[in-house]
Design a protein around this motif. Sequence first.
Motif, short mmCIF file in Angstrom:
data_model
loop_
_atom_site.label_atom_id
_atom_site.label_comp_id
_atom_site.label_asym_id
_atom_site.label_seq_id
_atom_site.Cartn_x
_atom_site.Cartn_y
_atom_site.Cartn_z
N GLU A 184 1.15 -1.10 -0.05
CA GLU A 184 0.23 -0.01 0.39
C GLU A 184 0.69 1.31 -0.16
O GLU A 184 0.96 2.43 -0.54
N ASP A 185 1.85 1.73 0.94
CA ASP A 185 2.55 2.34 0.60
C ASP A 185 3.32 2.43 -0.80
O ASP A 185 3.89 3.54 -1.10
N ALA A 186 4.06 1.45 -1.12
CA ALA A 186 4.62 1.26 -2.58
C ALA A 186 3.82 2.25 -3.91
O ALA A 186 3.64 2.95 -4.22
N GLN A 187 2.42 1.74 -3.68
CA GLN A 187 1.03 2.04 -4.18
C GLN A 187 0.75 3.09 -3.94
O GLN A 187 0.90 4.19 -5.56
N ALA A 188 1.12 3.87 -3.34
CA ALA A 188 1.08 5.46 -2.70
C ALA A 188 1.80 6.42 -3.52
O ALA A 188 1.75 7.45 -4.28
N VAL A 189 3.42 5.53 -3.07
CA VAL A 189 4.12 6.80 -3.89
C VAL A 189 4.46 6.50 -5.35
O VAL A 189 4.96 7.59 -5.60
N TYR A 190 4.37 5.52 -5.97
CA TYR A 190 4.79 5.20 -7.57
C TYR A 190 3.12 6.39 -8.34
O TYR A 190 3.68 6.96 -8.88
N ALA A 191 2.13 6.04 -7.79
CA ALA A 191 1.15 6.67 -8.45
C ALA A 191 0.80 8.11 -7.92
O ALA A 191 0.72 8.73 -8.67
N ASP A 192 1.54 8.72 -6.86
CA ASP A 192 2.16 10.41 -6.45
C ASP A 192 3.48 10.46 -7.37
O ASP A 192 2.77 12.03 -8.33
N MET A 193 4.36 9.65 -7.69
CA MET A 193 5.34 10.18 -9.22
C MET A 193 4.59 9.84 -10.03
O MET A 193 4.40 10.77 -11.18
N TRP A 194 3.33 9.21 -10.77
CA TRP A 194 3.05 9.30 -11.79
C TRP A 194 1.66 9.38 -12.15
O TRP A 194 2.29 10.45 -13.37
N ASP A 195 1.28 10.52 -11.49
CA ASP A 195 0.37 11.74 -11.13
C ASP A 195 1.25 13.05 -11.56
O ASP A 195 0.55 14.23 -11.97
N GLN A 196 2.47 12.95 -11.75
CA GLN A 196 2.73 14.14 -11.91
C GLN A 196 3.95 14.38 -13.50
O GLN A 196 4.07 15.47 -13.68
#
Length: 442
Positions: A184-196
């Motif tokens: 869940e932590d990796a998912q949040a970190v990855y998605a935050d980078m993707w969204d940028q």
Amino acid sequence: MQDGTASGSRPNRRQFLRTVGAAGVGVFAGGFGAACASQPQPAVPAAGRPGDVIRIGFVTPETGSLAPYGEADGFVATAMGQFFAANPIVVGGRPHRVEIIKRDCQSDANRAADVAAGLVLDDGVHLMLVSATSDTANAVSDQCEAAGLPCVATAAPWQSWFYGRGGRPQSPFAWTHLFSWGLEDAQAVYADMWDQVATNRMAGALWPNDTDGLAWGNPDIGFPPAVAQRGYTIVDPGNYTGGSQDFSAQIAAFRTAAAEVLLGVPNPADFAAFWRQASENGYRPRIATVGRGIQFPATVEGIGQPAVNLATEVGWSPNHPFSSSLTGQSAADLAGAYTSATGRQWSQALGFAHALFEVAAAAFAAVGSVEDRKGIADAIAGMRLATVVGPLDFTAGPVRGVAKTPLVGGQWRPGTTTPYELVIVSNAQHPEIPVAGTVEPL
């Protein structure tokens, strides 16, 4: 010595193998010492009775495909041996000398189980420590669970370690523990980078056919449902076999779908081969977030210029605002000491390996005897400890025996004093860990 059995005596080899077999844990042929390339660290006497000794087993991949994870372990074991020689652990009111017995599992789960069994039976360790992905951590943890020996693992997503070993929230493990982050932590970190980064929100998945790959790609607890909620579509060509030298099927699927996002959890050698073939075949996503495969400077240096702006999760760095409960070193101090002693650049595994010994020391200090296996296990399960990788709270879950660590995101950039450096660019979940740059597309 207590072992969790009714008699309280250490099992002989035949009894141990029977116990492991009954628990459904694989035991592999060959002498227990045959797979052990490393020798025990020398024990330095300290004040106390002659027999007052703590034996700590430390299983690490010094060689093989996971060797980057074990690169710093020799430094950590030596540094901890020197620290404990000057600062013996007090158990039951008496100082105990500490013997660290390090074994090379050669990046193989079968060997990891084998050397763990040897440390239990032949070396009589009181506590086991293990790191370096679920490939190593799970095999060693399973042997310890079967033997009734306290064990602390790290550097594996908790889901891979817990569910990958057959754990269930209603029936957790009694002897084995983990501190790490979760999917869940990796998912949040990855998605935050993707969204940028502006993309078509199609994400190609590079899943190996191993415990981590199966967990990351799991339709219930893995990435597919999490990223779908954020508007991304997973392109999954199926799990590949580790050690593969042909990624043409995966690359073709990603090109056909025009996947502008790449994610996955290959090991370093597999990702290097994939990334080279992707370049040769004209596949280049706009952002690539890769777990496990690009966490280490040596891997990135081997890839060279095409590695610039590759992104990954960051569980520890010199910029993390945490300090060791043992030595008082800050994260920056620890990284600097490693570079000074070895001439090598820091890696994330360094902090986690050091923190293993922080947990070990706190557990022994909480009991009255090193033979009290259950007391040691209970001390870990109830532990709250500020470490160099962050605050650990084993009482908080998400399941019994697991403590969460903070996770942020980083990208590899050309360095000033090293060829490449890992720059933290995403800290949405943990603003206490400072960023040093912003997300950039490939």
